[in-house]
Motif scaffolding. Structure first.
Motif, PDB file in Angstrom:
ATOM      1  N   LYS A  87       0.798  -1.228   0.000  1.00 18.83           N
ATOM      2  CA  LYS A  87       0.000   0.000   0.000  1.00 18.83           C
ATOM      3  C   LYS A  87       0.833   1.282   0.000  1.00 18.83           C
ATOM      4  O   LYS A  87       0.289   2.377   0.039  1.00 18.83           O
ATOM      5  N   PHE A  88       2.170   1.131  -0.050  1.00 22.61           N
ATOM      6  CA  PHE A  88       3.013   2.326   0.083  1.00 22.61           C
ATOM      7  C   PHE A  88       4.173   2.351  -0.903  1.00 22.61           C
ATOM      8  O   PHE A  88       4.678   1.304  -1.318  1.00 22.61           O
ATOM      9  N   LEU A  89       4.580   3.569  -1.244  1.00 26.50           N
ATOM     10  CA  LEU A  89       5.867   3.816  -1.884  1.00 26.50           C
ATOM     11  C   LEU A  89       6.713   4.479  -0.810  1.00 26.50           C
ATOM     12  O   LEU A  89       6.340   5.526  -0.274  1.00 26.50           O
ATOM     13  N   LEU A  90       7.833   3.877  -0.464  1.00 20.02           N
ATOM     14  CA  LEU A  90       8.648   4.361   0.641  1.00 20.02           C
ATOM     15  C   LEU A  90       9.776   5.243   0.144  1.00 20.02           C
ATOM     16  O   LEU A  90      10.523   4.878  -0.767  1.00 20.02           O
ATOM     17  N   LEU A  91       9.893   6.406   0.764  1.00 21.18           N
ATOM     18  CA  LEU A  91      10.937   7.365   0.430  1.00 21.18           C
ATOM     19  C   LEU A  91      11.750   7.624   1.688  1.00 21.18           C
ATOM     20  O   LEU A  91      11.216   8.070   2.690  1.00 21.18           O
ATOM     21  N   GLU A  92      13.051   7.323   1.648  1.00 22.04           N
ATOM     22  CA  GLU A  92      13.877   7.525   2.829  1.00 22.04           C
ATOM     23  C   GLU A  92      14.390   8.959   2.847  1.00 22.04           C
ATOM     24  O   GLU A  92      14.999   9.432   1.892  1.00 22.04           O
ATOM     25  N   ARG A  93      14.143   9.643   3.926  1.00 23.85           N
ATOM     26  CA  ARG A  93      14.573  11.029   4.102  1.00 23.85           C
ATOM     27  C   ARG A  93      15.249  11.134   5.461  1.00 23.85           C
ATOM     28  O   ARG A  93      14.591  11.089   6.498  1.00 23.85           O
ATOM     29  N   SER A  94      16.566  11.275   5.468  1.00 26.82           N
ATOM     30  CA  SER A  94      17.310  11.168   6.727  1.00 26.82           C
ATOM     31  C   SER A  94      17.462  12.477   7.501  1.00 26.82           C
ATOM     32  O   SER A  94      17.665  12.456   8.706  1.00 26.82           O
ATOM     33  N   ASP A  95      17.370  13.623   6.825  1.00 30.43           N
ATOM     34  CA  ASP A  95      17.586  14.902   7.514  1.00 30.43           C
ATOM     35  C   ASP A  95      16.276  15.394   8.110  1.00 30.43           C
ATOM     36  O   ASP A  95      15.481  16.067   7.455  1.00 30.43           O
ATOM     37  N   LEU A  96      16.027  15.082   9.381  1.00 31.69           N
ATOM     38  CA  LEU A  96      14.746  15.386  10.022  1.00 31.69           C
ATOM     39  C   LEU A  96      14.482  16.884  10.111  1.00 31.69           C
ATOM     40  O   LEU A  96      13.364  17.340   9.858  1.00 31.69           O
ATOM     41  N   SER A  97      15.487  17.682  10.469  1.00 28.11           N
ATOM     42  CA  SER A  97      15.266  19.121  10.627  1.00 28.11           C
ATOM     43  C   SER A  97      14.828  19.752   9.316  1.00 28.11           C
ATOM     44  O   SER A  97      13.948  20.613   9.277  1.00 28.11           O
ATOM     45  N   THR A  98      15.438  19.307   8.213  1.00 29.36           N
ATOM     46  CA  THR A  98      15.056  19.822   6.895  1.00 29.36           C
ATOM     47  C   THR A  98      13.647  19.389   6.535  1.00 29.36           C
ATOM     48  O   THR A  98      12.860  20.153   5.983  1.00 29.36           O
ATOM     49  N   LEU A  99      13.309  18.150   6.881  1.00 26.12           N
ATOM     50  CA  LEU A  99      11.968  17.637   6.592  1.00 26.12           C
ATOM     51  C   LEU A  99      10.885  18.461   7.268  1.00 26.12           C
ATOM     52  O   LEU A  99       9.893  18.847   6.657  1.00 26.12           O
ATOM     53  N   LEU A 100      11.075  18.734   8.551  1.00 27.03           N
ATOM     54  CA  LEU A 100      10.070  19.479   9.298  1.00 27.03           C
ATOM     55  C   LEU A 100       9.923  20.895   8.747  1.00 27.03           C
ATOM     56  O   LEU A 100       8.834  21.463   8.748  1.00 27.03           O
ATOM     57  N   GLU A 101      11.034  21.438   8.255  1.00 26.18           N
ATOM     58  CA  GLU A 101      10.998  22.781   7.673  1.00 26.18           C
ATOM     59  C   GLU A 101      10.242  22.758   6.348  1.00 26.18           C
ATOM     60  O   GLU A 101       9.409  23.617   6.065  1.00 26.18           O
ATOM     61  N   GLU A 102      10.533  21.725   5.546  1.00 24.75           N
ATOM     62  CA  GLU A 102       9.928  21.628   4.224  1.00 24.75           C
ATOM     63  C   GLU A 102       8.441  21.288   4.288  1.00 24.75           C
ATOM     64  O   GLU A 102       7.698  21.553   3.370  1.00 24.75           O
ATOM     65  N   ALA A 103       8.019  20.676   5.387  1.00 24.72           N
ATOM     66  CA  ALA A 103       6.612  20.296   5.537  1.00 24.72           C
ATOM     67  C   ALA A 103       5.695  21.512   5.508  1.00 24.72           C
ATOM     68  O   ALA A 103       4.501  21.399   5.242  1.00 24.72           O
ATOM     69  N   GLN A 104       6.241  22.673   5.811  1.00 27.49           N
ATOM     70  CA  GLN A 104       5.440  23.891   5.829  1.00 27.49           C
ATOM     71  C   GLN A 104       5.549  24.678   4.522  1.00 27.49           C
ATOM     72  O   GLN A 104       4.974  25.750   4.389  1.00 27.49           O
ATOM     73  N   LYS A 105       6.338  24.158   3.564  1.00 32.68           N
ATOM     74  CA  LYS A 105       6.553  24.876   2.307  1.00 32.68           C
ATOM     75  C   LYS A 105       5.805  24.212   1.160  1.00 32.68           C
ATOM     76  O   LYS A 105       5.076  23.246   1.347  1.00 32.68           O
ATOM     77  N   GLY A 106       6.058  24.729  -0.041  1.00 30.60           N
ATOM     78  CA  GLY A 106       5.511  24.113  -1.238  1.00 30.60           C
ATOM     79  C   GLY A 106       4.289  24.822  -1.763  1.00 30.60           C
ATOM     80  O   GLY A 106       3.630  25.578  -1.062  1.00 30.60           O
ATOM     81  N   GLU A 107       4.006  24.545  -3.027  1.00 31.18           N
ATOM     82  CA  GLU A 107       2.853  25.132  -3.693  1.00 31.18           C
ATOM     83  C   GLU A 107       1.794  24.061  -3.931  1.00 31.18           C
ATOM     84  O   GLU A 107       2.072  22.876  -3.962  1.00 31.18           O
ATOM     85  N   ASN A 108       0.575  24.508  -4.100  1.00 33.87           N
ATOM     86  CA  ASN A 108      -0.551  23.611  -4.368  1.00 33.87           C
ATOM     87  C   ASN A 108      -0.754  22.569  -3.282  1.00 33.87           C
ATOM     88  O   ASN A 108      -1.279  21.498  -3.512  1.00 33.87           O
ATOM     89  N   GLY A 109      -0.283  22.874  -2.042  1.00 35.63           N
ATOM     90  CA  GLY A 109      -0.453  21.925  -0.965  1.00 35.63           C
ATOM     91  C   GLY A 109       0.605  20.848  -0.932  1.00 35.63           C
ATOM     92  O   GLY A 109       0.573  19.960  -0.104  1.00 35.63           O
TER      93      GLY A 109
END
Length: 311
Positions: A87-109
C-alpha cells in the motif's frame, strides 16, 4: 528388579538428553496480515524521516549517533513490513530538521518532501538479561531481550501528528543441559531483531489504517491546450482509464482552541480520466488526463483545486 530400575533410569536420561539437544527456536507473536482484496489501491508515498536509538544500550565513548546500528535495524524492519503490505511507496529522508521545515513549504499543498505522510520513530527501551535455574541433574539458561518502539505519523500537507503510539516486544532463547550434556547457546544477536520486529509489528496495522483512511489526493502539474498533467503515476497504481474527482479547496477556518487553521471539505467540480502515465521515478511520475466536458477550471488558480480518489 535392579536391572529393570537401572534400564528405566537410563531410558529417562536419554530422553531428557535428546530434549536438551533440540534446536530451540524463538516463536514470535503472529501479526495480523492484511486480507487479500481485489479493491484497487492507490499507493501512498511515505517518507521515513528518522528512526533513532534513544536508549543507553551500546552507547560507548566512540558512539556515532548518525550511524547507530540499532536505529538502522529498526528502520529496515519498519520499511520491510510497510512494503510487504503493498500500500506504500517508501521514500527515505534522513535529515529530520530539513523535513520538518519543508513540511510547511511548497505550492498547491505539496511540500518539497514529495510524500503524503512522514514517519518518525525511536527505540525508547532496550534490555537484555540472562536467567538460569539449576537442579540436581539439569540446568536451564534463558536469554531474554525486551524492546519498546515509539512511532509518530505526520500528515505532510498539514504538519499535524495523526497517529502516535508505543509498543513493546520480547524474544527469548532457552537451553537445557542434563548432567553436563545438552544444548548450549552463546550470545544471540538475532534476539534483538526479533524483539524490535515484534514491537514494530504491533504498530504497522494502525499505520496502514491511518494512511488509507483519508482518500488519496494529488494536484494539477500543468493545464493548457497541449496537455493536462497531474502528479502521480504507474508505481502508485494509477492506470489508463482510472477516473478521479476534481474538487475545489474548501474554506479555511481557524480553531480558536488550538489556533490551527482547518480546511473544510472541498466541492466536486468535475472529473478527470487517465489517458497515460509517464516519469522515471516515484518522485517524478505524472499522468496525462482528460477533463470532463462539463468541468470549468480557472487555470490562473490551479492551486485552488485538487484531484481525489472516490471512496
Amino acid at each position: 528388579m535392579k536391572r529393570f530400575c537401572l534400564f528405566a533410569a537410563c531410558a529417562c536420561l536419554l530422553v531428557d538428553m535428546s530434549y536438551a539437544q533440540r534446536k530451540v527456536e524463538v516463536v514470535e507473536t503472529p501479526q495480523n496480515s492484511q486480507a487479500a482484496t481485489s479493491e484497487k489501491v492507490i499507493k501512498r508515498k511515505v517518507a521515513i524521516g528518522r528512526f533513532s536509538n534513544e536508549t543507553q544500550y551500546a552507547k560507548g565513548i566512540f558512539y556515532d549517533k548518525e550511524n547507530d546500528p540499532m536505529g538502522k535495524q529498526a528502520l529496515d524492519i519498519l520499511s520491510a513490513k510497510l512494503a510487504a503490505s503493498g500500500k506504500f511507496l517508501l521514500l527515505e529522508r534522513s535529515d529530520l530538521s530539513t523535513l520538518l521545515e519543508e513540511a510547511q513549504k511548497g505550492e498547491n499543498g505539496l511540500s518539497t518532501i514529495g510524500a503524503d505522510y512522514m514517519i518518525i520513530g525511536s527505540i525508547t527501551e532496550f534490555g537484555r538479561k540472562n536467567t538460569g535455574k539449576s537442579g540436581v541433574f539439569t540446568t536451564t539458561k534463558t536469554q531474554t531481550v525486551e524492546a519498546a518502539v515509539a512511532i509518530r505519523l505526520v500528515d505532510v500537507s498539514t504538519g499535524l501528528i495523526i497517529y502516535s503510539d508505543e509498543a513493546k516486544g520480547s524474544a527469548d532463547l532457552t537451553t537445557k543441559t542434563t548432567m553436563g550434556v545438552g544444548g548450549r547457546a552463546d550470545f544471540d544477536a538475532t534476539l534483538s531483531d526479533k524483539a524490535i520486529s515484534e514491537a514494530i509489528g504491533q504498530l504497522v496495522e494502525n499505520i496502514i489504517n491511518k494512511c488509507t483512511d483519508k482518500p488519496w489526493r494529488t494536484y494539477f502539474l500543468s493545464y493548457d491546450a497541449d496537455a493536462v498533467l497531474i502528479a502521480g503515476g504507474k508505481s502508485q497504481g494509477i492506470a489508463e482509464g482510472d477516473v478521479f474527482s476534481i474538487k475545489s479547496k474548501g474554506k479555511k477556518v481557524k480553531n480558536p482552541q488550538t489556533g490551527l487553521m482547518i480546511e473544510l471539505p472541498g466541492k466536486k467540480v468535475g472529473t478527470v480520466k487517465v489517458i497515460s502515465t509517464g516519469g522515471d521515478t516515484p518522485e517524478t511520475e505524472y499522468s496525462f488526463v482528460e477533463v470532463s466536458t462539463t468541468t470549468t477550471i480557472d487555470t490562473a488558480k490551479l492551486s485552488e483545486y485538487y484531484i481525489e480518489e472516490s471512496k
